[in-house]
Enzyme design. Structure first.
Site, short mmCIF file in Angstrom:
data_model
loop_
_atom_site.label_atom_id
_atom_site.label_comp_id
_atom_site.label_asym_id
_atom_site.label_seq_id
_atom_site.Cartn_x
_atom_site.Cartn_y
_atom_site.Cartn_z
CG ASP A 122 -1.71 1.12 1.50
OD1 ASP A 122 -1.94 2.01 0.51
OD2 ASP A 122 -2.53 1.51 2.39
CG ASP A 132 -0.01 1.27 5.93
OD1 ASP A 132 0.45 0.70 7.10
OD2 ASP A 132 -1.27 1.91 6.11
CG ASP A 164 -2.21 7.27 1.05
OD1 ASP A 164 -1.98 8.40 0.36
OD2 ASP A 164 -3.31 7.24 1.68
#
Length: 324
Positions: free
Chosen positions: A94, A274, A96
């Site tokens: 992940d 993450d 972001d």
């Protein structure tokens, strides 16, 4: 663009634009084995443990509820309503855009520049997953303000958190490669090879990421072990890296400060992803095809990661009607 969607806009999206055809095949084929979760008011996915036997029942739910956010589990269960009898789980990376520690845009949220940087990062991660680890059942999803790499290779799907953590550290470049090598066949001598002198394997992964980070520094980042003087010198001498002259760069930075730099960048590499998501075997992620209401963008599968442009392909019709 990137402003919050109203309830009216959410209803418009799910009633006029959303389609089961926009859901990836890897989601559709095992729909009934996954847990769904929903956020109806922007305060988090409190409506959990939902199960849908098929796409039509999901369609009716989304049209009726127009949720603020829709999520689906990475895990497969025999009893997803209770999250019981776990079978396996996708392996996730992940990234972001708003959480990238070194961002050349310096914006407060997300923008075209940091979304482009996030795509560069996930493309690099996918290349490593494929070329170094031989994984090939990989899907890329644009989340609305970043990207999810969703890996469905069976050896990773059935792995535990410990293996997932080790793979994460390798792919991310989260540890400085060792430089001292002991050879008992040559008079028990020890040899020193810097990471940048070994153009293969993990050393190359780390070197490429180190170079990428250095070239994207603006100068006002606050990074552990990099004081303002070192930051100034990194930017002053990074021109050496245009031609991969790492020896000159290390000479001008100084060996001790260079060690501080590499250790700091190893931490940056890990924080770009993450890690909690990667090792979680029961995580829920945004449902591809759903609306990311915080930024009014579609969460969608990326068909071509080399040409994908979220500002062209992931903008709902209601945003265009706003005139933004």
């Amino acid at each position: 663009m990137f402003s919050k969607a109203t309830l009216k806009e959410r209803r418009q999206y799910y009633r006029e634009e959303w389609s089961t055809k926009d859901m990836p095949d890897f989601i559709l084929k095992d729909l009934k084995k996954r847990e769904f979760g929903f956020d109806h008011n922007g305060k988090g996915p409190n409506d959990r443990y939902k199960v849908f036997r098929g796409s039509e029942s999901l369609k009716k739910f989304l049209r009726y509820k127009a949720p603020f956010a829709a999520y689906i589990s990475v895990a497969f269960y025999n009893n997803p309503r209770r999250r019981e009898d776990w079978q396996k789980a996708e392996y996730i990376f992940d990234v972001d855009a708003k959480d990238i520690p070194i961002r050349s845009c310096q914006c407060d949220g997300v923008c075209e520049v940091c979304l482009g940087q996030a795509l560069e990062i996930v493309n690099s991660l996918i290349d490593t997953l494929q070329d170094d680890l031989g994984l090939n059942n990989i899907h890329l999803v644009y989340s609305g303000r970043g990207y999810h790499i969703r890996i469905l290779d069976e050896e990773m799907m059935t792995s535990g958190s410990e293996l997932r953590s080790e793979v994460l550290k390798y792919v991310a470049g989260a540890e400085v490669p060792k430089s001292n090598f002991f050879n008992p066949d040559i008079s028990n001598k020890s040899f020193n090879f810097e990471h940048f002198s070994i153009p293969v394997g993990y050393s190359k992964i780390f070197t490429d990421k180190l170079k990428y980070n250095i070239q994207h520094l603006v100068g006002n980042e606050e990074l552990d072990e990099i004081n303002p003087k070192l930051m100034k010198d990194i930017i002053k001498y990074r021109h050496h890296l245009d031609n991969d002259n790492w020896g000159y760069f290390k000479r001008d930075i100084g060996p001790r400060r260079y060690k501080n730099l590499t250790e700091a960048m190893a931490r940056v590499n890990l924080s770009t992803i993450d890690a909690k998501v990667s090792i979680d075997l029961k995580r829920i992620l945004r449902l591809p095809s759903s609306l990311h209401s915080k930024v009014s963008m579609k969460c969608m599968e990326v068909k071509n990661r080399e040409t994908f442009d979220p500002l062209q392909e992931a903008v709902p019709k209601f945003v265009e009607e706003r005139g933004e």
